[in-house]
Write an enzyme that holds these catalytic residues in place. Structure first.
Site, short mmCIF file in Angstrom:
data_model
loop_
_atom_site.label_atom_id
_atom_site.label_comp_id
_atom_site.label_asym_id
_atom_site.label_seq_id
_atom_site.Cartn_x
_atom_site.Cartn_y
_atom_site.Cartn_z
N GLY A 140 0.79 -1.08 -0.13
CA GLY A 140 0.05 -0.06 -0.22
C GLY A 140 0.83 1.36 -0.08
O GLY A 140 1.87 1.32 -0.53
N ASP A 169 -6.00 -7.71 -6.44
CA ASP A 169 -5.74 -7.56 -5.13
C ASP A 169 -4.31 -6.73 -4.99
O ASP A 169 -3.26 -7.00 -5.48
CB ASP A 169 -5.31 -8.94 -4.33
CG ASP A 169 -6.49 -9.82 -4.29
OD1 ASP A 169 -7.62 -9.31 -4.05
OD2 ASP A 169 -6.53 -10.74 -4.67
N LEU A 170 -4.42 -5.39 -4.34
CA LEU A 170 -3.36 -4.49 -4.56
C LEU A 170 -2.20 -5.13 -4.02
O LEU A 170 -1.95 -5.35 -2.76
CB LEU A 170 -3.82 -3.34 -3.35
CG LEU A 170 -2.80 -2.14 -3.29
CD1 LEU A 170 -2.60 -1.53 -4.53
CD2 LEU A 170 -3.25 -1.17 -2.20
N ASP A 171 -1.05 -5.20 -4.62
CA ASP A 171 0.28 -5.56 -4.38
C ASP A 171 0.52 -6.92 -3.90
O ASP A 171 1.01 -7.39 -3.32
CB ASP A 171 0.91 -4.54 -3.23
CG ASP A 171 0.83 -2.92 -3.59
OD1 ASP A 171 1.06 -2.88 -4.86
OD2 ASP A 171 0.87 -2.13 -2.61
N GLU A 172 -0.53 -7.67 -4.30
CA GLU A 172 -0.83 -9.21 -4.09
C GLU A 172 -0.37 -9.90 -5.26
O GLU A 172 -0.20 -11.39 -5.45
CB GLU A 172 -2.13 -9.47 -3.52
CG GLU A 172 -2.21 -8.87 -2.32
CD GLU A 172 -1.68 -9.49 -1.16
OE1 GLU A 172 -0.66 -10.70 -1.29
OE2 GLU A 172 -2.07 -9.11 0.06
#
Lengths: 300, 300, 300, 300
Positions: free
Chosen positions: C218, C243-246
């Protein structure tokens, strides 16, 4: 050998009783990979790892391949396997060797006064990271005996200098032959070996030199590194040949130094690099990952 | 110079108008740190960073210190500050220099055919990481002109070879003097400089050599590294002296290679190391972090 | 596109007109390597590089292989080659793709305010290290225009924020489709993409995140790294998923920091890591070296 | 303790009998460096190394300094020295400690089943790189006894689990107090410590966690790293606080992994990182190089 190490080796042998490695080098020519893959498939081999390299990707060079595989009930297949492979060897004019992982290699360590490389190897061995039979340690000093004997390894103190080199080496060679040694590790052994000794154990002697070769060949590399004002110091593991510090390089690494580090500090920092570089080279040797080609190594 | 770079430099100068550096070297002797600290305190200096080094911590060696500090309204204090410091210089027999951060250094870049080091410096400069006035680029080829002129930097194409070296250098020196150059960066400039040129810009010429010196001094280091079968290749940034590749080393770094990398691949990998090693050395020079002492550097 | 870059691309295409890559993944099963090797041998292919991996070396896992090869007069063999391979695909239920090296990939770069990653990519491109057609740059700011247009690349300033996301993405997608973009690089593009956008370009969007994920997912990772007092900062390049940064990680690297580095200094140090991590990931993508498998990548 | 180690420690104490360290932290304020420098000069101290740091270089922050120095016949000067310094402490409201290098620190090592970190510390100790009195080893298993007792170190097997935590810790604390322990090293000790234990040895307990924190806090970090598909694994040494894996970080490092490494392989690779990270942290602790400030460390 200490019981907990012997136990680790036994477990390792049991776990790897069906595992083998095939190492090949030959003139690069079409169809080798296809033929060897088919051969292994026909013999129900499960390929675990495969690495290949050609000196000239456009053809006409030298070709190398290392395949690690498993065959069910290998012990009873070995003879047939090797015999069947003879045909392929002839067809492609291969230099090829099968290595069996449960045939633990016998290692002799040579050391002089500074014990750090010896200790690293013993450490890796105790930790189960070096699957070898360390059969003996030979030193021209008696100072490392107390690290070696408690582990159940025989320690031979054979004083040496250039005047008695011939007789010293005879004694050493006798011991090495008696123990059927596969690999000799010069863990900071500060004596020159004669061409006779080197020839007797060709491509089986691994040395650690305390500089990033070809910089600082010969004596006192840390002192000379300090004098030159370098910002990196290094270590090099290589096979021993008759040209001092000129043999095929297996592994190198460096560590950063700065103006605050004098020769003594560089030596301290360098020892840590020597330890890990030598340990990696020995490990690769035990895993049959190194092929010597001319004055270079292919490390798969 | 492009407007956005000029703007960055102006902002930098404004932000650092009160910032200075004091560099000292002298015989190590008791009381220096106490005296200099007291001096700066008495002149209302706020110390931002301080580094010291002595060649012999037990005394009797050479002592070096670099102090970065700020003084309110520095412009109007400078004369008094430098004048007051004369007494301390005399007392301890110091070699000492004050440097003022807002006096942006003038840099000349020399380049031959391969542009990667030049491009790296231009890149760092555009990014605001190299606070310099890149006043001109001199090359014995015309090929890099198109990278340089769009940034508003004059590009001088001065063909060179060993037969016309003297007259070429006269032309170069005239340009460098005209532009009042502080630092000359040889960003892969493949011509030998005469002792006269080197003497004229003593400790002001920074070179990048494409090996980890002292390995592979001279021509074609990547080819020779490949021939030797090394597992690491490197680059070295150093001040130019009259002994080829023997000047004081500022910075070195390496990159790992393996048997698959031929000389051409090593060159490609090495270029990335050359770029970052040279850029670091130039940055430290601009920040007055390097002191030359004999054939070594202290990098604070 | 600038003429000297266009020229490099043309030379590259000419030099690689006979070169192709075959990428396969399938259930691990005996005989694949033998069959594929035989197939390529039968089609007179010269294998330049071959990498394989199995998720479970003991069988029953997923198997991956990437083979780079050359075939004389490839252009006129392609149809037959692909057609002949259909049989093998069916036999082993392979997912397989042929890639042709002279089909230069079309790349779009997205950037917000901070230009360092964009500049690195443009630099690598100018140096000939990134063999791509950088077809356009899209930014929600106008500030990077002056780096992009002089190189002959169209620059689209499309202001964005979360309220107008849908219409912004429509405009972006139209541009990307018009230019037939193969790869989208988010070179520090600070806007969230919708699931629709991500789905449209599945496994084609490469992002750089300025931390060693999964640490500091994030916003404001450098600030948080500073608050936590870490001794290493890093950067991660990954495919974008919802999925953020996943998403699947392609490459990571770190740089050492210490107590003297505040969040601002960490950011500066980190930018250098971001640059090289992203450039490596993009290069591997262009070279067809990355296979996405679940939430992981195999990088050959 | 083995005789050759005892001998090394004796030599070290003799060589360092005049050596001390002064550690200071306080509100940043003008004149501290000048005053302390003058104080040491007045007491005939020879400064060997000096490091300073201020949280805010513009003033108003916290200031830290560590000075290592020698004074002739230190033993007979200590009282006067410390007494004279009281005035400066009062004047600047300093938190200050004198440390005397020949006062060898007493260390306790806690270990569970995996011995690699314990073995590394014992190794460094035998090599003379860890100048400490390793007074005892405490383990909840009996398996490491055979590494410890041959070196002449007492080994206490104290089985532990969360039901008997209180009584276990009472037994441990009694042993630690009896041996007057200065530093507790958790060399992969897999039991949680109670707040009471942590409070009793505040900033004296060093742990090694097998991930680059704050990634993978808690159990099974290698398994989770494998699941996430990271390309780097790491280790973190930190002071223990009551928040699991949240204490001030002393040192971190990483090693590169790739898709071929499963959780088991990552664990093996990671153990080598754990060893060196923990050894560095312990060494710095013994050298009085670490100052805890809030949830961070300053490492001089």
């Amino acid at each position: 050998m200490k019981s907990y190490i012997a136990e680790k080796l036994e477990t390792f042998k049991k776990n790897n009783k069906n595992r083998a490695r095939l190492l090949i080098n030959c003139d690069d020519q079409p169809g080798i990979v296809a033929t060897v893959s088919q051969f292994l498939y026909d013999h129900q081999a499960n390929i675990l790892e495969s690495n290949q390299y050609s000196t000239d990707p456009n053809g006409g060079g030298e070709f190398f391949i290392r395949i690690e595989f498993e065959i069910e009930d290998l012990k009873n297949q070995v003879n047939q396997l090797e015999q069947d492979f003879e045909e392929i060897k002839d067809q492609f004019q291969l230099e090829a060797t099968f290595k069996y992982v449960d045939q633990i290699k016998k290692v002799a360590i040579f050391v002089s006064k500074e014990p750090h490389c010896l200790l690293e190897l013993l450490w890796e061995w105790q930790s189960g990271d070096l699957m070898a039979d360390i059969s003996l340690v030979i030193s021209n000093h008696d100072t490392s005996r107390e690290f070696v004997e408690p582990l159940g390894i025989p320690y031979y103190h054979i004083p040496a200098n250039k005047d008695i080199r011939k007789q010293v080496e005879e004694e050493q060679i006798a011991l090495l032959k008696e123990h059927e040694i596969d690999v000799i590790v010069l863990a900071r052994y500060m004596q020159i070996l004669t061409p006779h000794f080197v020839e007797t154990f060709k491509n089986k002697i691994i040395n650690i030199h305390h500089s990033f070769l070809p910089a600082f060949i010969g004596a006192k590399p840390y002192e000379r590194a300090y004098q030159r004002g370098v910002k990196l110091i290094g270590a090099t593991s290589h096979y021993v040949t008759n040209d001092l510090d000129e043999g095929p390089i297996i592994e190198q690494d460096i560590s950063r130094v700065d103006h605050r580090d004098n020769a003594e500090a560089m030596k301290k920092i360098g020892q840590s690099v020597e330890r890990s570089v030598l340990a990696r080279a020995v490990k690769w040797q035990l895993d049959d990952r190194i092929i010597v080609y001319g004055n270079k190594t292919i490390v798969f």
